[in-house]
Scaffold this motif. Structure first.
Motif, PDB file in Angstrom:
ATOM      1  N   THR A   1      11.855   4.643  -7.311  1.00 27.91           N
ATOM      2  CA  THR A   1      12.757   3.967  -6.377  1.00 27.91           C
ATOM      3  C   THR A   1      11.988   3.084  -5.394  1.00 27.91           C
ATOM      4  OG1 THR A   1      12.792   5.843  -4.854  1.00 27.91           O
ATOM      5  CG2 THR A   1      14.518   5.765  -6.537  1.00 27.91           C
ATOM      6  N   VAL A   2      10.751   3.433  -5.114  1.00 35.17           N
ATOM      7  CA  VAL A   2       9.913   2.605  -4.229  1.00 35.17           C
ATOM      8  C   VAL A   2       9.543   1.312  -4.939  1.00 35.17           C
ATOM      9  CG1 VAL A   2       7.728   2.485  -2.965  1.00 35.17           C
ATOM     10  CG2 VAL A   2       9.083   4.597  -2.948  1.00 35.17           C
ATOM     11  N   TRP A   3       9.175   1.413  -6.225  1.00 32.35           N
ATOM     12  CA  TRP A   3       8.878   0.191  -6.990  1.00 32.35           C
ATOM     13  C   TRP A   3      10.081  -0.745  -6.954  1.00 32.35           C
ATOM     14  CZ3 TRP A   3       4.074  -0.911  -7.956  1.00 32.35           C
ATOM     15  CH2 TRP A   3       3.153   0.101  -8.220  1.00 32.35           C
ATOM     16  N   LEU A   4      11.268  -0.191  -7.130  1.00 30.32           N
ATOM     17  CA  LEU A   4      12.481  -0.997  -7.102  1.00 30.32           C
ATOM     18  C   LEU A   4      12.672  -1.653  -5.732  1.00 30.32           C
ATOM     19  CD1 LEU A   4      15.058  -1.961  -8.479  1.00 30.32           C
ATOM     20  CD2 LEU A   4      16.116   0.207  -7.818  1.00 30.32           C
ATOM     21  N   GLN A   5      12.426  -0.918  -4.666  1.00 25.71           N
ATOM     22  CA  GLN A   5      12.525  -1.491  -3.323  1.00 25.71           C
ATOM     23  C   GLN A   5      11.513  -2.619  -3.145  1.00 25.71           C
ATOM     24  OE1 GLN A   5      14.825  -0.735  -0.705  1.00 25.71           O
ATOM     25  NE2 GLN A   5      13.960  -2.718  -0.160  1.00 25.71           N
ATOM     26  N   TRP A   6      10.305  -2.429  -3.655  1.00 25.40           N
ATOM     27  CA  TRP A   6       9.281  -3.481  -3.559  1.00 25.40           C
ATOM     28  C   TRP A   6       9.691  -4.724  -4.337  1.00 25.40           C
ATOM     29  CZ3 TRP A   6       4.228  -0.137  -4.250  1.00 25.40           C
ATOM     30  CH2 TRP A   6       4.007   0.617  -3.084  1.00 25.40           C
ATOM     31  N   VAL A   7      10.341  -4.547  -5.482  1.00 27.87           N
ATOM     32  CA  VAL A   7      10.853  -5.692  -6.247  1.00 27.87           C
ATOM     33  C   VAL A   7      11.848  -6.466  -5.383  1.00 27.87           C
ATOM     34  CG1 VAL A   7      12.343  -6.337  -8.195  1.00 27.87           C
ATOM     35  CG2 VAL A   7      10.465  -4.718  -8.549  1.00 27.87           C
ATOM     36  N   GLN A   8      12.772  -5.761  -4.767  1.00 27.43           N
ATOM     37  CA  GLN A   8      13.755  -6.411  -3.912  1.00 27.43           C
ATOM     38  C   GLN A   8      13.104  -7.038  -2.683  1.00 27.43           C
ATOM     39  OE1 GLN A   8      17.638  -3.885  -5.273  1.00 27.43           O
ATOM     40  NE2 GLN A   8      17.247  -4.000  -3.102  1.00 27.43           N
ATOM     41  N   ASP A   9      12.102  -6.367  -2.110  1.00 25.45           N
ATOM     42  CA  ASP A   9      11.387  -6.935  -0.962  1.00 25.45           C
ATOM     43  C   ASP A   9      10.707  -8.247  -1.344  1.00 25.45           C
ATOM     44  OD1 ASP A   9      12.156  -4.700   0.477  1.00 25.45           O
ATOM     45  OD2 ASP A   9      10.156  -3.775   0.474  1.00 25.45           O
ATOM     46  N   MET A  10      10.129  -8.284  -2.549  1.00 21.76           N
ATOM     47  CA  MET A  10       9.465  -9.510  -3.015  1.00 21.76           C
ATOM     48  C   MET A  10      10.461 -10.654  -3.141  1.00 21.76           C
ATOM     49  SD  MET A  10       6.193  -9.394  -3.389  1.00 21.76           S
ATOM     50  CE  MET A  10       5.843 -10.730  -4.540  1.00 21.76           C
TER      51      MET A  10
ATOM     52  N   THR B   1       0.852  -1.184   0.000  1.00 22.62           N
ATOM     53  CA  THR B   1       0.000   0.000   0.000  1.00 22.62           C
ATOM     54  C   THR B   1       0.888   1.234   0.000  1.00 22.62           C
ATOM     55  OG1 THR B   1      -1.742  -1.174   1.189  1.00 22.62           O
ATOM     56  CG2 THR B   1      -1.825   1.240   1.225  1.00 22.62           C
ATOM     57  N   ALA B   2       0.570   2.160  -0.889  1.00 22.77           N
ATOM     58  CA  ALA B   2       1.357   3.391  -1.019  1.00 22.77           C
ATOM     59  C   ALA B   2       1.144   4.286   0.201  1.00 22.77           C
ATOM     60  CB  ALA B   2       0.971   4.124  -2.295  1.00 22.77           C
ATOM     61  N   ARG B   3       2.220   4.557   0.916  1.00 30.69           N
ATOM     62  CA  ARG B   3       2.182   5.435   2.076  1.00 30.69           C
ATOM     63  C   ARG B   3       2.682   6.822   1.664  1.00 30.69           C
ATOM     64  NH1 ARG B   3       5.114   0.922   4.655  1.00 30.69           N
ATOM     65  NH2 ARG B   3       6.843   2.359   4.735  1.00 30.69           N
ATOM     66  N   PRO B   4       2.478   7.824   2.497  1.00 30.06           N
ATOM     67  CA  PRO B   4       2.895   9.187   2.135  1.00 30.06           C
ATOM     68  C   PRO B   4       4.360   9.285   1.721  1.00 30.06           C
ATOM     69  CG  PRO B   4       1.535   9.243   4.103  1.00 30.06           C
ATOM     70  CD  PRO B   4       1.777   7.793   3.796  1.00 30.06           C
ATOM     71  N   GLU B   5       5.246   8.566   2.389  1.00 34.55           N
ATOM     72  CA  GLU B   5       6.673   8.650   2.056  1.00 34.55           C
ATOM     73  C   GLU B   5       7.022   7.982   0.725  1.00 34.55           C
ATOM     74  OE1 GLU B   5       6.309   5.191   5.077  1.00 34.55           O
ATOM     75  OE2 GLU B   5       5.365   7.126   4.744  1.00 34.55           O
ATOM     76  N   HIS B   6       6.102   7.234   0.140  1.00 33.81           N
ATOM     77  CA  HIS B   6       6.320   6.585  -1.156  1.00 33.81           C
ATOM     78  C   HIS B   6       5.993   7.499  -2.339  1.00 33.81           C
ATOM     79  CE1 HIS B   6       5.334   2.611   1.087  1.00 33.81           C
ATOM     80  NE2 HIS B   6       6.635   2.906   1.186  1.00 33.81           N
ATOM     81  N   ILE B   7       5.336   8.606  -2.063  1.00 32.71           N
ATOM     82  CA  ILE B   7       4.772   9.447  -3.123  1.00 32.71           C
ATOM     83  C   ILE B   7       5.774  10.510  -3.570  1.00 32.71           C
ATOM     84  CG2 ILE B   7       2.833  10.955  -3.722  1.00 32.71           C
ATOM     85  CD1 ILE B   7       2.160   7.930  -3.111  1.00 32.71           C
ATOM     86  N   ASP B   8       5.871  10.686  -4.898  1.00 32.83           N
ATOM     87  CA  ASP B   8       6.786  11.686  -5.452  1.00 32.83           C
ATOM     88  C   ASP B   8       6.037  12.971  -5.820  1.00 32.83           C
ATOM     89  OD1 ASP B   8       5.517  11.203  -7.901  1.00 32.83           O
ATOM     90  OD2 ASP B   8       7.186  10.037  -8.722  1.00 32.83           O
TER      91      ASP B   8
END
Length: 128
Positions: free
Chosen positions: A22-31, A7-14
């Motif tokens: 960069t958040v999408w990339l972090q989520w890829v690595q988290d997965m 879920t997109a949180r305030p700190e994820h928003i550009d």
């Protein structure tokens, strides 16, 4: 296949009002990490560690603060030496794939830090 929601949180928003790349990339690595922890055989988790060598991400949409996506991941194709390709697709609430990633990961021997040939039995639990 392994799934997880984000879920997109305030700190994820550009500045454009949606999830930053960069958040999408972090989520890829988290997965990838969560899938490895959930499915790897204990002896493989103890023996090996994975590092990214390449990310390729296609953006076909985005989500705003408070919106969620469902991610699904799997290993694609056969390994090449010490590397394998992991796919991650992110679907919006309508089920449309809005972000798709292909990442190449290198498997290293945890003790030596050297590349290790990826054997079929290591990847078997991660196939689609």
């Amino acid at each position: 296949m392994f799934t997880r929601s984000f879920t997109a949180r305030p700190e994820h928003i550009d500045v454009m009002g949606h999830v930053n790349n960069t958040v999408w990339l972090q989520w890829v690595q988290d997965m990838a990490g969560a899938h490895w922890e959930a499915a790897a055989r204990p002896e493989h988790a103890a023996a090996y560690v994975w590092l990214v060598t390449r990310h390729e991400i296609d953006y076909r949409g985005n989500v705003a603060e408070g919106e969620s996506v469902t991610a699904e991941t799997w290993i694609e194709g056969e390994p090449r030496g010490a590397t394998s390709v992991r796919r991650v697709d992110f679907r919006d609430a309508r089920g449309k794939v809005i972000v798709s990633a292909a990442t190449t990961w290198a498997m290293l021997d945890r003790a030596s830090g050297r590349p290790a040939r990826v054997r079929a039995e290591v990847l078997e639990p991660f196939r689609r």
